[in-house]
Design a protein around this motif. Sequence first.
Motif, PDB file in Angstrom:
ATOM      1  N   SER A 140      37.608   8.766  27.605  1.00  0.00           N
ATOM      2  CA  SER A 140      38.154   7.491  27.540  1.00  0.00           C
ATOM      3  C   SER A 140      37.345   6.455  28.145  1.00  0.00           C
ATOM      4  CB  SER A 140      39.462   7.567  28.250  1.00  0.00           C
ATOM      5  OG  SER A 140      40.242   6.148  28.395  1.00  0.00           O
ATOM      6  N   PRO A 141      36.379   5.975  27.291  1.00  0.00           N
ATOM      7  CA  PRO A 141      35.396   4.754  27.836  1.00  0.00           C
ATOM      8  C   PRO A 141      36.188   3.705  28.453  1.00  0.00           C
ATOM      9  CG  PRO A 141      35.508   4.858  25.424  1.00  0.00           C
ATOM     10  CD  PRO A 141      36.347   6.048  25.820  1.00  0.00           C
ATOM     11  N   THR A 142      37.177   3.311  28.151  1.00  0.00           N
ATOM     12  CA  THR A 142      37.831   1.887  28.377  1.00  0.00           C
ATOM     13  C   THR A 142      38.476   2.221  29.992  1.00  0.00           C
ATOM     14  OG1 THR A 142      38.228   1.301  26.414  1.00  0.00           O
ATOM     15  CG2 THR A 142      39.505   0.249  28.023  1.00  0.00           C
ATOM     16  N   GLY A 143      39.153   3.513  30.034  1.00  0.00           N
ATOM     17  CA  GLY A 143      39.692   3.918  31.260  1.00  0.00           C
ATOM     18  C   GLY A 143      38.417   4.015  32.315  1.00  0.00           C
ATOM     19  N   MET A 144      37.472   4.434  31.981  1.00  0.00           N
ATOM     20  CA  MET A 144      36.251   4.591  32.908  1.00  0.00           C
ATOM     21  C   MET A 144      35.767   3.237  33.117  1.00  0.00           C
ATOM     22  SD  MET A 144      32.528   6.536  32.136  1.00  0.00           S
ATOM     23  CE  MET A 144      32.032   5.112  31.304  1.00  0.00           C
ATOM     24  N   ALA A 145      35.451   2.357  32.340  1.00  0.00           N
ATOM     25  CA  ALA A 145      35.000   0.991  32.568  1.00  0.00           C
ATOM     26  C   ALA A 145      35.925   0.228  33.381  1.00  0.00           C
ATOM     27  CB  ALA A 145      34.698   0.388  31.328  1.00  0.00           C
ATOM     28  N   MET A 146      37.384   0.311  33.101  1.00  0.00           N
ATOM     29  CA  MET A 146      38.312  -0.374  33.871  1.00  0.00           C
ATOM     30  C   MET A 146      38.259   0.058  35.502  1.00  0.00           C
ATOM     31  SD  MET A 146      39.129  -2.592  31.761  1.00  0.00           S
ATOM     32  CE  MET A 146      37.586  -2.470  31.118  1.00  0.00           C
ATOM     33  N   ASN A 147      38.091   1.295  35.580  1.00  0.00           N
ATOM     34  CA  ASN A 147      38.172   1.793  36.924  1.00  0.00           C
ATOM     35  C   ASN A 147      36.925   1.539  37.857  1.00  0.00           C
ATOM     36  OD1 ASN A 147      40.547   3.873  37.889  1.00  0.00           O
ATOM     37  ND2 ASN A 147      40.156   4.213  35.617  1.00  0.00           N
ATOM     38  N   LEU A 148      35.727   1.453  37.049  1.00  0.00           N
ATOM     39  CA  LEU A 148      34.498   1.015  37.952  1.00  0.00           C
ATOM     40  C   LEU A 148      34.406  -0.458  38.284  1.00  0.00           C
ATOM     41  CD1 LEU A 148      31.582   2.777  35.721  1.00  0.00           C
ATOM     42  CD2 LEU A 148      32.593   3.311  38.102  1.00  0.00           C
ATOM     43  N   ILE A 149      35.204  -1.053  37.474  1.00  0.00           N
ATOM     44  CA  ILE A 149      35.237  -2.824  37.674  1.00  0.00           C
ATOM     45  C   ILE A 149      36.109  -2.898  38.930  1.00  0.00           C
ATOM     46  CG2 ILE A 149      36.504  -4.989  37.149  1.00  0.00           C
ATOM     47  CD1 ILE A 149      35.449  -4.373  34.259  1.00  0.00           C
ATOM     48  N   GLY A 150      37.325  -1.702  38.759  1.00  0.00           N
ATOM     49  CA  GLY A 150      38.257  -1.832  40.198  1.00  0.00           C
ATOM     50  C   GLY A 150      37.536  -1.520  41.332  1.00  0.00           C
ATOM     51  N   VAL A 151      36.725  -0.776  41.312  1.00  0.00           N
ATOM     52  CA  VAL A 151      35.969  -0.232  42.586  1.00  0.00           C
ATOM     53  C   VAL A 151      35.198  -1.414  43.170  1.00  0.00           C
ATOM     54  CG1 VAL A 151      33.976   1.333  43.599  1.00  0.00           C
ATOM     55  CG2 VAL A 151      35.566   2.167  41.862  1.00  0.00           C
ATOM     56  N   VAL A 152      34.586  -2.181  42.430  1.00  0.00           N
ATOM     57  CA  VAL A 152      33.749  -3.410  42.695  1.00  0.00           C
ATOM     58  C   VAL A 152      34.728  -4.460  43.325  1.00  0.00           C
ATOM     59  CG1 VAL A 152      32.402  -5.204  41.965  1.00  0.00           C
ATOM     60  CG2 VAL A 152      31.915  -3.071  41.050  1.00  0.00           C
ATOM     61  N   GLN A 153      35.753  -4.702  42.633  1.00  0.00           N
ATOM     62  CA  GLN A 153      36.882  -5.740  43.019  1.00  0.00           C
ATOM     63  C   GLN A 153      37.561  -5.255  44.482  1.00  0.00           C
ATOM     64  OE1 GLN A 153      39.740  -5.926  39.879  1.00  0.00           O
ATOM     65  NE2 GLN A 153      38.427  -7.457  38.656  1.00  0.00           N
TER      66      GLN A 153
END
Length: 239
Positions: A110-123
């Motif tokens: 699930s690439p979208t789920g992975m990308a959204m979680n990485l953004i969440g880490v930064v935020q």
Amino acid sequence: MIDESPMTGVRVPSCRLRCAATRPQISLIAPPRQQRRTSISFALLGPNQMTVLEAWAAFFRAAAENLDLFGLLGLGFGFATGLMPRRRLILLSSAACSACFSLHFFRLGSPTGMAMNLIGVVQCFLAAQFVTERGRPAWLDVVFAGTFLLATALTLMTWNGLPSVFAGVATLVSTAARLQGSPRTMRLLLISSGLGWAIHNVLVGSVCGLTCDCLGLISFTLALLREYGANRRLAASLA
């Protein structure tokens, strides 16, 4: 051979009489297809019927390949996030949860789920460091607006149908939650985000993710009820 009918006395071929005598028996016999259907319905109601517990056990056996260390760690951090008493601890625990689930969703494809979680880490790290109840620096709004646009672009680039829709919306709601200085407002928005992630995890078949979302919703709700009870006791003591 010629036979005489006992009812009419008419002499007719014997084969015709035998056919006439057997017609009522044929009309009373159910077709073979109906017989098979009846036997199947009784088999479903018989002692070999799968119970609810057996159905759940079969479901978890089928989903066992989706259980991994990263999902289990994310589950633990996700449950702890809702129970954290202070805003900074909520954000740091949420960052650890997002980091684990980014790897978990990578394994699930699930690439979208992975990308959204990485953004969440930064935020989460930025919000924990620079956002307080007194406010936040102006440049942080620009950074979060950039992550908002990045999340939208990544949703389109990694489009995977309905899972991408719910992952993208949940990330946007989480973005607004992390900018809040009030822990209560942040918890309310994270509950809304958790509902979106729950639907995403159902669609991609993430047992760990769905369990984490359910536990997170429970823990956030308990924290809100605890805060509400504390405020009522404080108001009663001051009255």
